[in-house]
Design a protein around this motif. Structure first.
Motif, mmCIF file in Angstrom:
data_model
loop_
_atom_site.group_PDB
_atom_site.id
_atom_site.type_symbol
_atom_site.label_atom_id
_atom_site.label_comp_id
_atom_site.label_asym_id
_atom_site.label_seq_id
_atom_site.Cartn_x
_atom_site.Cartn_y
_atom_site.Cartn_z
ATOM 1 N N PRO A 21 -3.475 5.409 -3.722
ATOM 2 C CA PRO A 21 -4.043 4.177 -3.156
ATOM 3 C C PRO A 21 -3.182 3.571 -2.044
ATOM 4 N N ASN A 22 -1.865 3.658 -2.149
ATOM 5 C CA ASN A 22 -1.005 3.104 -1.104
ATOM 6 C C ASN A 22 -1.153 3.876 0.205
ATOM 7 N N GLN A 23 -1.279 5.197 0.104
ATOM 8 C CA GLN A 23 -1.459 6.019 1.302
ATOM 9 C C GLN A 23 -2.805 5.711 1.952
ATOM 10 N N ALA A 24 -3.847 5.568 1.136
ATOM 11 C CA ALA A 24 -5.172 5.263 1.678
ATOM 12 C C ALA A 24 -5.178 3.893 2.345
ATOM 13 N N LEU A 50 -12.318 5.359 6.574
ATOM 14 C CA LEU A 50 -11.052 5.170 5.866
ATOM 15 C C LEU A 50 -11.129 4.022 4.867
ATOM 16 N N TRP A 51 -11.975 3.021 5.125
ATOM 17 C CA TRP A 51 -12.162 1.944 4.159
ATOM 18 C C TRP A 51 -12.762 2.509 2.868
ATOM 19 N N GLY A 52 -13.748 3.383 2.999
ATOM 20 C CA GLY A 52 -14.329 4.013 1.816
ATOM 21 C C GLY A 52 -13.310 4.862 1.082
ATOM 22 N N ASP A 53 -12.477 5.574 1.833
ATOM 23 C CA ASP A 53 -11.425 6.382 1.234
ATOM 24 C C ASP A 53 -10.424 5.500 0.491
ATOM 25 N N TYR A 54 -10.098 4.363 1.066
ATOM 26 C CA TYR A 54 -9.162 3.417 0.441
ATOM 27 C C TYR A 54 -9.754 2.836 -0.844
#
Length: 120
Positions: A21-24, A50-54
């Protein structure tokens, strides 16, 4: 122009729920600093992707942990009530007493586990 080139397809990257989660979050925050004059047609908006990935990062581990916890919770209830079945009694007070004893013994086990976890 062929019939395959007429429509513009939006390609969405595969979902990676095992990402840290920190990387995303870092990748999402990094992508927000870039701005475009206008959005290109037919391309992915990197910030949205990237928001969805996060938002999905680390979810696979949470679901697995929840399934394991649910399994042990059901196992605990099953073994408690199979070992001391309250419905083998005919007296209603004995049924309620056995049911209360089963609930109290399960609560004592959970409280003991939490105390042990806090003192490790």
């Amino acid at each position: 122009m062929s019939r395959f080139n007429r429509e513009v397809r939006r390609v969405i990257p595969p979902i990676d729920s095992t990402k840290d989660p920190n990387q995303a979050k870092h990748e999402f925050e990094e992508s927000k600093q870039y701005t475009l004059g206008s959005k290109p047609n037919g391309n992915i908006d990197l910030t949205v992707a990237l928001w969805g990935d996060y938002k999905r990062a680390g979810m696979k581990e949470r679901h697995t942990g929840g399934a394991i916890a649910l399994f042990f919770w059901v196992l605990d209830i099953t073994t408690t009530f199979v070992g001391r079945n309250p419905f083998r009694y005919t007296n209603p007070a004995a049924i309620l007493g056995c049911f209360a004893y089963n609930c109290a013994s399960m609560m004592a086990g959970e409280i003991g586990y939490n105390i042990w976890k806090l003192t490790k």
